[in-house]
Design a protein around this motif. Sequence first.
Motif, PDB file in Angstrom:
ATOM      1  N   UNK A 216       0.831  -1.208   0.000  1.00  0.00           N
ATOM      2  CA  UNK A 216       0.000   0.000   0.000  1.00  0.00           C
ATOM      3  C   UNK A 216       0.866   1.259   0.000  1.00  0.00           C
ATOM      4  N   UNK A 217       1.986   1.210   0.743  1.00  0.00           N
ATOM      5  CA  UNK A 217       2.892   2.363   0.766  1.00  0.00           C
ATOM      6  C   UNK A 217       3.486   2.610  -0.619  1.00  0.00           C
ATOM      7  N   UNK A 218       3.813   1.529  -1.326  1.00  0.00           N
ATOM      8  CA  UNK A 218       4.355   1.681  -2.672  1.00  0.00           C
ATOM      9  C   UNK A 218       3.327   2.280  -3.617  1.00  0.00           C
TER      10      UNK A 218
ATOM     11  N   UNK B 185       3.276  16.849 -13.480  1.00  0.00           N
ATOM     12  CA  UNK B 185       3.667  18.234 -13.207  1.00  0.00           C
ATOM     13  C   UNK B 185       4.874  18.647 -14.040  1.00  0.00           C
ATOM     14  N   UNK B 186       5.783  17.710 -14.320  1.00  0.00           N
ATOM     15  CA  UNK B 186       6.928  18.023 -15.176  1.00  0.00           C
ATOM     16  C   UNK B 186       6.446  18.411 -16.571  1.00  0.00           C
ATOM     17  N   UNK B 187       5.363  17.784 -17.012  1.00  0.00           N
ATOM     18  CA  UNK B 187       4.794  18.101 -18.319  1.00  0.00           C
ATOM     19  C   UNK B 187       4.038  19.429 -18.282  1.00  0.00           C
TER      20      UNK B 187
ATOM     21  N   UNK C  31      -1.392  19.648  -4.923  1.00  0.00           N
ATOM     22  CA  UNK C  31      -2.356  19.198  -3.915  1.00  0.00           C
ATOM     23  C   UNK C  31      -2.342  17.673  -3.836  1.00  0.00           C
ATOM     24  N   UNK C  32      -2.355  17.025  -4.990  1.00  0.00           N
ATOM     25  CA  UNK C  32      -2.351  15.566  -5.018  1.00  0.00           C
ATOM     26  C   UNK C  32      -1.046  14.988  -4.472  1.00  0.00           C
TER      27      UNK C  32
ATOM     28  N   UNK D 169       1.873   6.803  -6.905  1.00  0.00           N
ATOM     29  CA  UNK D 169       0.929   7.862  -7.261  1.00  0.00           C
ATOM     30  C   UNK D 169       1.596   9.231  -7.168  1.00  0.00           C
ATOM     31  N   UNK D 170       2.455   9.416  -6.172  1.00  0.00           N
ATOM     32  CA  UNK D 170       3.223  10.663  -6.077  1.00  0.00           C
ATOM     33  C   UNK D 170       4.100  10.814  -7.313  1.00  0.00           C
TER      34      UNK D 170
END
Length: 89
Positions: free
Chosen positions: A45-47, A60-62, A71-72, A52-53
């Motif tokens: 679950x942590x992975x 965001x790079x795009x 926010x996400x 997702x991050x």
Amino acid sequence: MSAAGFLKRVAQVLEDRGAAYGDPKTQMEAIARRWSITLGTPVSAQQVALCMIDLKLARLAHDPNYADGPIDVIGYAALIPEIIRGPRS
């Protein structure tokens, strides 16, 4: 928007998503089970949260001006302790 205002917005999004999707730990564990089958290797679950991050950072790079991206990212990061130990009362 100030940093404090931004964090309040993140908290509101987390609350809204929790109402819509349920307990984040339960959801991330369900996603991890599905991804484990898809990928043929165990996924935690942590992975899921970390991936997702990473997805949000790639987007965001795009387009660094996409307002919901930060926010996400912060929202998923904030969920990691909850995923690891469960929600605090």
